[in-house]
Design an enzyme around this catalytic site. Sequence first.
Site, mmCIF file in Angstrom:
data_model
loop_
_atom_site.group_PDB
_atom_site.id
_atom_site.type_symbol
_atom_site.label_atom_id
_atom_site.label_comp_id
_atom_site.label_asym_id
_atom_site.label_seq_id
_atom_site.Cartn_x
_atom_site.Cartn_y
_atom_site.Cartn_z
ATOM 1 N N SER A 116 93.452 -23.943 99.081
ATOM 2 C CA SER A 116 93.371 -24.236 97.652
ATOM 3 C C SER A 116 94.527 -25.097 97.189
ATOM 4 O O SER A 116 95.640 -25.026 97.737
ATOM 5 C CB SER A 116 93.424 -22.903 96.917
ATOM 6 O OG SER A 116 93.663 -23.116 95.562
ATOM 7 N N TYR A 140 97.710 -15.543 94.507
ATOM 8 C CA TYR A 140 96.564 -16.203 95.133
ATOM 9 C C TYR A 140 97.026 -17.402 95.962
ATOM 10 O O TYR A 140 96.659 -17.557 97.130
ATOM 11 C CB TYR A 140 95.555 -16.649 94.061
ATOM 12 C CG TYR A 140 94.506 -17.566 94.613
ATOM 13 C CD1 TYR A 140 93.578 -17.101 95.543
ATOM 14 C CD2 TYR A 140 94.456 -18.906 94.244
ATOM 15 C CE1 TYR A 140 92.630 -17.954 96.085
ATOM 16 C CE2 TYR A 140 93.516 -19.758 94.779
ATOM 17 C CZ TYR A 140 92.604 -19.282 95.702
ATOM 18 O OH TYR A 140 91.678 -20.128 96.248
ATOM 19 N N LYS A 144 96.865 -17.956 100.148
ATOM 20 C CA LYS A 144 96.224 -19.088 100.831
ATOM 21 C C LYS A 144 97.234 -19.834 101.718
ATOM 22 O O LYS A 144 96.901 -20.246 102.833
ATOM 23 C CB LYS A 144 95.590 -20.030 99.804
ATOM 24 C CG LYS A 144 94.273 -19.503 99.262
ATOM 25 C CD LYS A 144 93.214 -19.461 100.362
ATOM 26 C CE LYS A 144 91.931 -18.785 99.949
ATOM 27 N NZ LYS A 144 90.990 -18.623 101.072
HETATM 28 N N1 UFG Z 1 90.443 -22.118 81.065
HETATM 29 C C1 UFG Z 1 90.309 -21.922 79.691
HETATM 30 N N2 UFG Z 1 89.343 -21.066 79.254
HETATM 31 C C2 UFG Z 1 88.484 -20.406 80.091
HETATM 32 C C3 UFG Z 1 88.622 -20.621 81.485
HETATM 33 C C4 UFG Z 1 89.611 -21.478 81.939
HETATM 34 O O1 UFG Z 1 91.072 -22.483 78.890
HETATM 35 O O2 UFG Z 1 87.641 -19.646 79.620
HETATM 36 C C5 UFG Z 1 91.461 -23.055 81.558
HETATM 37 C C6 UFG Z 1 92.461 -22.399 82.484
HETATM 38 O O3 UFG Z 1 93.530 -21.851 81.766
HETATM 39 C C7 UFG Z 1 92.872 -23.576 83.361
HETATM 40 C C8 UFG Z 1 91.598 -24.442 83.431
HETATM 41 O O4 UFG Z 1 90.807 -24.032 82.331
HETATM 42 O O5 UFG Z 1 93.844 -24.311 82.733
HETATM 43 C C9 UFG Z 1 90.827 -24.230 84.710
HETATM 44 O O6 UFG Z 1 90.672 -22.835 84.923
HETATM 45 P P1 UFG Z 1 89.657 -22.217 85.984
HETATM 46 O O7 UFG Z 1 89.700 -20.739 85.809
HETATM 47 O O8 UFG Z 1 88.343 -22.895 85.866
HETATM 48 O O9 UFG Z 1 90.262 -22.656 87.376
HETATM 49 P P2 UFG Z 1 91.769 -22.553 87.951
HETATM 50 O O10 UFG Z 1 92.379 -23.920 87.841
HETATM 51 O O11 UFG Z 1 92.521 -21.409 87.376
HETATM 52 O O12 UFG Z 1 91.531 -22.166 89.470
HETATM 53 C C10 UFG Z 1 90.525 -22.740 90.258
HETATM 54 C C11 UFG Z 1 90.138 -21.730 91.341
HETATM 55 C C12 UFG Z 1 91.270 -21.523 92.299
HETATM 56 C C13 UFG Z 1 91.784 -22.852 92.798
HETATM 57 C C14 UFG Z 1 92.123 -23.779 91.673
HETATM 58 C C15 UFG Z 1 92.537 -25.114 92.238
HETATM 59 O O13 UFG Z 1 89.796 -20.466 90.769
HETATM 60 O O14 UFG Z 1 90.792 -20.740 93.369
HETATM 61 O O15 UFG Z 1 91.000 -23.934 90.834
HETATM 62 O O16 UFG Z 1 92.935 -26.000 91.254
HETATM 63 F F1 UFG Z 1 92.906 -22.651 93.510
#
Ligand code: UFG
Length: 327
Positions: A116, A140, A144
Amino acid sequence: MKVLVTGGAGYIGSHMVKLLGEKGYQVLVVDNLSTGKREAVLYGRLVVLDLLLYAPLEELMLDFRPDIVMHFAAKILVHESVRKPLEYYENNLQATWNLLRAMKRAGVKYMIFSSSAAVYGTPSSLPVKESDPTVPINPYGWSKLMGERMVEDFARAEGLKFGILRYFNVAGADPELKLGPVKQNPTHLIARAVKVAKGDIPYLEVYGTDYPTPDGTCVRDYIHVTDLCNAHLRVLEYLLEGGQSDVFNVGYGKGYSVLEVIRVVKEVTGRDFEVRYTERREGDPPELVADPAKLVTLTGWKPSFDDLSFIVKTLWEWELILEKHDS
Ligand code: UFG
């Protein structure tokens, strides 16, 4: 060739199994169905098994004797890992350790490991390259990074060839709409926003508006799940043709903020919805954008769906199919 796919009933794994099946690989899926769905496995055989149980895993491995192992099974939620670190170290490390032990017994020669972008923590420069420092900022990401290390050390000792793929933000659904995300209540931004647009969830929260980014919300590199799975095939073929074991970023090299994503979701779905601005979520880095040059140069990977509207459209159409199915 025979491929054992862990987590093959999950969101990314199931899209991978479809591609492998279409290409004529013989597939065995191992999944504990904690988030995966039986009906998402379109090809091959599914064995419901938790990788934390070593003896049956070894038995299965010796019976099937795969040429290749693709290891998708893992816990993947950044914010959850901050609250439940031990679950992450157990599921992502102990399971990988068991898998490698069983692979050693069966003499498996090739492995693709799902890593990741979270291994980079908060990158010091963007887009991020594979050779940039890896300093995770959540359990997390650490799980990884440690998994990568375990695979690399094992490979050196045992002569395994590996491709480690560092995924950026995977989204979208199978363009043929035979598959999509498997979770009812997704936490990932695009999948969640689409559910909100559909009316299944009342409003969307934006976690933090004071990040050091152009509009104050986090920036991510969103990649279509089929392009990501194609990258696995390309890396596998590269290794089979004699390429060296390596680590690859898998993203498009383009970032979108949370607000930009919301705008596109509203546009594509034609639905307006409520957005609430809340506190930052634990463990989130401000910006993650890939430099995929190594993957492109060494394996010839070319994205086919590098378009945020298309990514959202596939998810939206998948949701509409589910709705029809339910009613
Ligand atoms: N976000 C919101 N509201 C929501 C969901 C997400 O504002 O309801 C924001 C989060 O704070 C973040 C962005 O949108 O800034 C993306 O969040 P995601 O939960 O979609 O994804 P993440 O970037 O946290 O993580 C994902 C995967 C990980 C991986 C990562 C790599 O879950 O396993 O992408 O960039 F490592």
